[in-house]
Design an enzyme around this catalytic site. Structure first.
Site, PDB file in Angstrom:
ATOM      1  N   GLU A  47       1.481  -4.564  10.977  1.00 44.51           N
ATOM      2  CA  GLU A  47       1.026  -3.176  10.832  1.00 44.51           C
ATOM      3  C   GLU A  47       1.931  -2.369  11.757  1.00 44.51           C
ATOM      4  O   GLU A  47       1.880  -2.516  12.982  1.00 44.51           O
ATOM      5  CB  GLU A  47      -0.438  -3.017  11.262  1.00 44.51           C
ATOM      6  CG  GLU A  47      -1.446  -3.730  10.384  1.00 44.51           C
ATOM      7  CD  GLU A  47      -1.851  -2.895   9.167  1.00 44.51           C
ATOM      8  OE1 GLU A  47      -1.398  -1.743   9.051  1.00 44.51           O
ATOM      9  OE2 GLU A  47      -2.615  -3.420   8.329  1.00 44.51           O
ATOM     10  N   ARG A  56      -3.423   4.646  -2.042  1.00 40.55           N
ATOM     11  CA  ARG A  56      -3.233   3.328  -1.451  1.00 40.55           C
ATOM     12  C   ARG A  56      -3.086   2.215  -2.476  1.00 40.55           C
ATOM     13  O   ARG A  56      -2.287   1.291  -2.315  1.00 40.55           O
ATOM     14  CB  ARG A  56      -4.444   3.048  -0.547  1.00 40.55           C
ATOM     15  CG  ARG A  56      -4.647   1.628  -0.106  1.00 40.55           C
ATOM     16  CD  ARG A  56      -5.958   1.542   0.659  1.00 40.55           C
ATOM     17  NE  ARG A  56      -6.414   0.196   0.917  1.00 40.55           N
ATOM     18  CZ  ARG A  56      -6.111  -0.501   2.012  1.00 40.55           C
ATOM     19  NH1 ARG A  56      -5.344   0.009   2.931  1.00 40.55           N
ATOM     20  NH2 ARG A  56      -6.585  -1.720   2.174  1.00 40.55           N
ATOM     21  N   HIS A 102       0.867  -1.172   0.000  1.00 42.48           N
ATOM     22  CA  HIS A 102       0.000   0.000   0.000  1.00 42.48           C
ATOM     23  C   HIS A 102       0.909   1.230   0.000  1.00 42.48           C
ATOM     24  O   HIS A 102       1.631   1.478   0.966  1.00 42.48           O
ATOM     25  CB  HIS A 102      -0.916   0.017   1.228  1.00 42.48           C
ATOM     26  CG  HIS A 102      -2.004  -1.000   1.165  1.00 42.48           C
ATOM     27  ND1 HIS A 102      -2.417  -1.720   2.247  1.00 42.48           N
ATOM     28  CD2 HIS A 102      -2.768  -1.423   0.121  1.00 42.48           C
ATOM     29  CE1 HIS A 102      -3.415  -2.526   1.884  1.00 42.48           C
ATOM     30  NE2 HIS A 102      -3.636  -2.366   0.594  1.00 42.48           N
ATOM     31  N   HIS A 111       2.794  -3.630   6.490  1.00 44.10           N
ATOM     32  CA  HIS A 111       1.903  -2.490   6.287  1.00 44.10           C
ATOM     33  C   HIS A 111       2.057  -1.515   7.447  1.00 44.10           C
ATOM     34  O   HIS A 111       2.775  -1.757   8.394  1.00 44.10           O
ATOM     35  CB  HIS A 111       0.439  -2.957   6.299  1.00 44.10           C
ATOM     36  CG  HIS A 111       0.054  -3.837   5.176  1.00 44.10           C
ATOM     37  ND1 HIS A 111      -0.849  -3.460   4.205  1.00 44.10           N
ATOM     38  CD2 HIS A 111       0.434  -5.101   4.856  1.00 44.10           C
ATOM     39  CE1 HIS A 111      -1.021  -4.444   3.353  1.00 44.10           C
ATOM     40  NE2 HIS A 111      -0.255  -5.466   3.715  1.00 44.10           N
ATOM     41  N   GLU A 165       1.790   3.923   2.830  1.00 46.03           N
ATOM     42  CA  GLU A 165       2.365   3.518   4.119  1.00 46.03           C
ATOM     43  C   GLU A 165       3.879   3.667   4.062  1.00 46.03           C
ATOM     44  O   GLU A 165       4.638   2.687   4.088  1.00 46.03           O
ATOM     45  CB  GLU A 165       1.904   2.091   4.420  1.00 46.03           C
ATOM     46  CG  GLU A 165       0.361   2.070   4.527  1.00 46.03           C
ATOM     47  CD  GLU A 165      -0.263   0.670   4.435  1.00 46.03           C
ATOM     48  OE1 GLU A 165       0.490  -0.312   4.353  1.00 46.03           O
ATOM     49  OE2 GLU A 165      -1.512   0.580   4.446  1.00 46.03           O
TER      50      GLU A 165
END
Lengths: 347, 496
Positions: free
Chosen positions: B457, B314, B256, B383, B259
């Site tokens: 994440e 994104r 993405h 991510h 990020e």
């Protein structure tokens, strides 16, 4: 530190002025709105007459609430779900006592509601807290959720009791960030935004807050109006220190918007201040601006036009309008002004 | 990759550099007689322009880039060098070229040449001839300030003189070139001088990869696994100490594009691997027995777009037939629960899953690679943000068969991570810990038999979100590396 307590806007639906002694909950069927506002100790006296009337009304209907938590807890015939959400190595802050209305369900078996609901509740509570505190210099951020119970009523309301810590939104540099401890009850009506929130916190410093707010106010008055497209923070996450107060004020207004939009599945974070439409500082600060919110589970970036009026110590006045169509926001180039917001919903 | 620091005039095609080259003297030359090629006409105009710019109140002075780095094409005197650099500085500092256009005028005959010359005389128009009127057949290039554009065009059209617009907006060209120039200067000569504490462009990261390979040819190689929708190469770094198709660990960052901390961490990981091999016994043991594949920019088109147009982009940049919206969510496009709840069928949505699984070349390239390799034992997709360590599944509430082991390993990894700076991570299956998501990367890799499939994440939890300050890049990468090492060690010690 004096504990703070705020209740959400469904004030007219409240029922308790003082906590009543606990009673067995077996025969009590929770009702909808009147029970959406439990009133633990320390509640500010607002419309006590109304509360009294409601109390009488409720007693007549036989659903007199015993204590905020009790009658709201699911009875035998209701399904109850618990997610004891304990943090791994970071135990409960020892001095913080959960208020009596905080439910401690332990029902073995049964499906678990997704843990997302806890985060929804905690975040909604924090946004609401920020809005009601009305202090741009003391905005709080959700830190750790360490305890929660969640259950669904027959009317498809999801009740979340969540205990969590918050830390200051403004980074304190390298110093240990002070934590506040909060317990909140958040009630989601399925699919509908603007959950009912009751939140109780300890550790929010009042005195400093007033002073800092006033300093921030003075700083803002001196700020030269920078109308048009801005990016705060910029693409690298950097905020110019002289513009920090502007960001804090924008975040305060955004807190209201984010609480107002939160549902049982949608929660929000503030991404960026993208334009300043209007800036007036004689007396109150009149600030008309656009931010981008991150809608978490859909991953959408939602631009919102917000218009707030703020003065230290006074409650915040805010109106807003967000772009609702999914995906189109991501097509708008930065600062290309593809969105025209001429109407503002009056909140 | 050459790293010579050429004078950026080379980046200004055919305009300032051309004029510089033509500069033979500083005195405005006499108007050359008809029929001769213009000599230093550009130069004279150069000086004229310099004088004009110097007198503008908007002049802010030259930028602070080091002027000693400027090298000039031969033929210019020192004074010319000074004037030109001042001009360049002025040009770069001044922001007054907004809306200015450069027109190329084609004159058909002498009469038209005469007309354009008359235009030149009109001082108030503030025209800047880059290639002055000479003879029919020779194009005339002129920079026209915004207020004069209408007048000039009307004049030309009224006299039937043809022209085209060579540069629509001089300022945006300058801005672009200024960016390139500073990027040029920011380019490191080696991975030791590379700045890991700042966010980089695609070109810089690709340049970094080449440097790393050049510095450690025995350890690192660069593979191209495909091309993006817009035609950019997709690169994967392979770290290997030998063997033949050893069991491997895959790490990808930046799927993405918004990020940014993930691509930045990927760069740091690459360097870290080369540093730790041979120094850290535990890690050396990993790399002596397994290979590591690292895809730093997994979505190059999206990444370029976050730099050029929309920092919060994104998805990929593929065009969807029948829709005005662009892009597919690459983490909903995998063939695991594709199209089920947890992704959107609306092309305008940020979680649009695409028309069919693996429709995105960025995804398909990895799928093909993984299948062809056949011996990947751990697959980690990185991510941000939320501070979570996730394992399958996202598209179903059904537990993964290896749930218990994955959960325990996640717990150890998270513990290792937080040991460095106290950063708190939570862990769990995707559907439980974050939200329902279908067509996700690690659900597919897990179903392929890659047991240790994890999604990270990274920082933070919403204070800055995607716009994480660059000062947090290195701490984030450092702590994440500890978690990665935990997973890699476990994979090494639990062959399957």
């Amino acid at each position: 530190m004096r504990p703070y307590f705020f209740e959400s806007r469904y004030r007219q639906l409240q029922a308790w002025a003082i906590p009543a002694p606990r009673q067995p909950a077996a025969s009590m069927q929770p009702r909808q709105q009147p029970l959406s506002e439990p009133g633990p100790r320390g509640r500010r006296p607002v419309a006590p007459l109304l509360a009294l009337l409601l109390l009488l009304a409720l007693q007549r209907t036989g659903a007199a609430p015993a204590g905020p938590g009790e009658s709201e807890k699911p009875g035998d015939n209701q399904e109850a779900y618990e997610t004891a959400y304990e943090d791994y190595d970071y135990g409960l802050p020892s001095e913080f006592e959960l208020p009596p209305w905080f439910s401690n369900l332990k029902t073995p078996g049964g499906p678990l509601l997704p843990e997302g609901i806890l985060r929804q509740g905690a975040l909604a509570a924090v946004h609401f807290l920020n809005f009601r505190e009305g202090s741009p210099s003391d905005l709080q951020m959700l830190s750790t959720v360490y305890r929660a119970s969640v259950w669904e009523t027959a009317e498809k309301e999801q009740h979340v009791d969540v205990a969590f810590t918050t830390e200051r939104f403004k980074p304190e540099g390298d110093k240990e960030k002070p934590l506040a401890e909060c317990a909140a009850r958040v009630i989601f009506r399925k699919g509908k935004p603007r959950p009912a929130v009751n939140i109780y916190c300890e550790g929010l410093a009042e005195k400093n807050k007033r002073q800092e707010d006033y300093l921030l106010y003075k700083h803002l008055k001196q700020l030269k109006p920078l109308l048009g497209v801005v990016h705060i923070p910029d693409r690298n996450g950097y905020i110019d220190p002289s513009l920090r107060p502007l960001w804090d004020l924008a975040a305060l207004g955004s807190s209201y918007v984010m609480w107002d939009k939160t549902t049982n599945v949608l929660r929000y974070s503030l991404v960026q201040l993208t334009s300043v439409k209007q800036w007036k500082t004689d007396g109150e600060i009149d600030f008309d601006y656009t931010v981008q919110l991150h809608e978490f589970s859909t991953q959408e970036i939602i631009p919102c036009r917000i218009h707030l009026v703020w003065y230290p110590g006074k409650p915040l006045k805010v109106k807003y309008r967000c772009q609702e169509t999914p995906g189109q926001a991501s097509e708008v180039e930065e600062g290309s002004g593809g969105m025209v917001l001429t109407e503002l919903t009056n909140n | 990759m050459e790293t010579q620091l050429i004078f950026p005039a080379a980046l200004f095609p055919a305009t300032l550099s051309e004029r510089a080259r033509r500069c033979q003297s500083l005195e405005p030359p006499p108007r050359p007689p008809r029929g001769t090629a213009p000599r230093c006409k550009g130069g004279g105009q150069l000086l004229g322009t310099a004088r004009r710019l110097l007198s503008w109140e908007s002049l802010k002075g030259p930028r602070t880039f080091s002027q000693s780095q400027l090298t000039f094409p031969t033929g210019c005197s020192m004074k010319g060098l000074l004037i030109l650099s001042v001009l360049l500085g002025a040009v770069l500092a001044s922001e007054d070229f907004v809306g200015h256009q450069v027109l190329r005028i084609s004159v058909a005959d002498e009469a038209q040449v005469q007309k354009v010359t008359e235009l030149e005389e009109l001082e108030h128009l503030q025209l800047d001839f880059w290639r002055g009127p000479a003879q029919p057949g020779s194009p005339i290039d002129v920079r026209v300030p915004f207020p004069s554009i209408q007048a000039v065009k009307v004049f030309l059209e009224a006299h039937g003189i043809e022209y085209t617009i060579m540069i629509e907006d001089v300022q945006s060209l300058l801005d672009e070139e200024r960016e390139q120039m500073f990027a040029f200067q920011a380019r490191a000569a080696s991975t030791d001088t590379f700045n890991y504490a700042t966010y980089h462009t695609l070109e810089e990261i690709y340049g970094f990869m080449d440097l790393l390979v050049a510095e450690h040819p025995q350890l690192v190689s660069k593979l191209q696994i495909g091309n993006t929708y817009e035609g950019r190469p997709i690169y994967v770094l392979k770290f290997s100490t030998g063997g033949n198709n050893r069991p491997a660990i895959w790490i990808d960052t930046g799927i993405h594009s918004r990020e940014w901390v993930t691509q930045a961490s990927g760069v740091w990981f690459a360097k870290k691997i080369t540093q730790d091999y041979g120094q850290d016994p535990a890690f050396t043991s990993i790399l002596d027995n397994m290979d590591i594949f690292l895809e730093i920019v997994t979505n190059p088109d999206g990444f370029a777009f976050t730099h050029s147009k929309n920092r919060l982009w994104r998805k990929t940049r593929s065009i969807t037939a029948g829709s005005s919206c662009v892009g597919v969510d690459p983490n909903r496009n995998w063939d695991a629960g594709f199209g089920l709840a947890g992704a959107s069928s609306n092309p305008c949505s940020e979680t649009y899953h695409g028309k069919f699984a693996n429709s995105e070349v960025e995804v398909k390239s990895i799928v093909d690679f993984v299948k062809n390799h056949g011996n990947i034992k751990a697959f980690i997709s990185i991510h941000s943000y939320s501070q979570l360590l996730l394992y399958p599944y996202g598209y179903t509430t059904e537990s993964a068969a290896d749930q218990a082991e994955l959960d325990q390993l996640a717990e150890s990894a998270v513990k290792a991570l937080s040991s460095l700076y106290g950063t708190k991570f939570k862990y769990g299956s995707i559907i439980k810990a974050i939200y329902r998501a279908s067509g996700g990367t690690i659900d597919w890799t897990y179903n392929q038999g890659i047991k240790y499939s994890y999604t990270f994440e990274l920082r933070d939890t919403g204070r800055y979100g995607f716009l994480l300050p660059a000062s947090q890049i290195i701490p984030t990468a450092q702590e994440t590396w500890l978690a990665l090492q935990t997973i890699m060690e476990h994979t090494l010690n639990h062959p399957y």
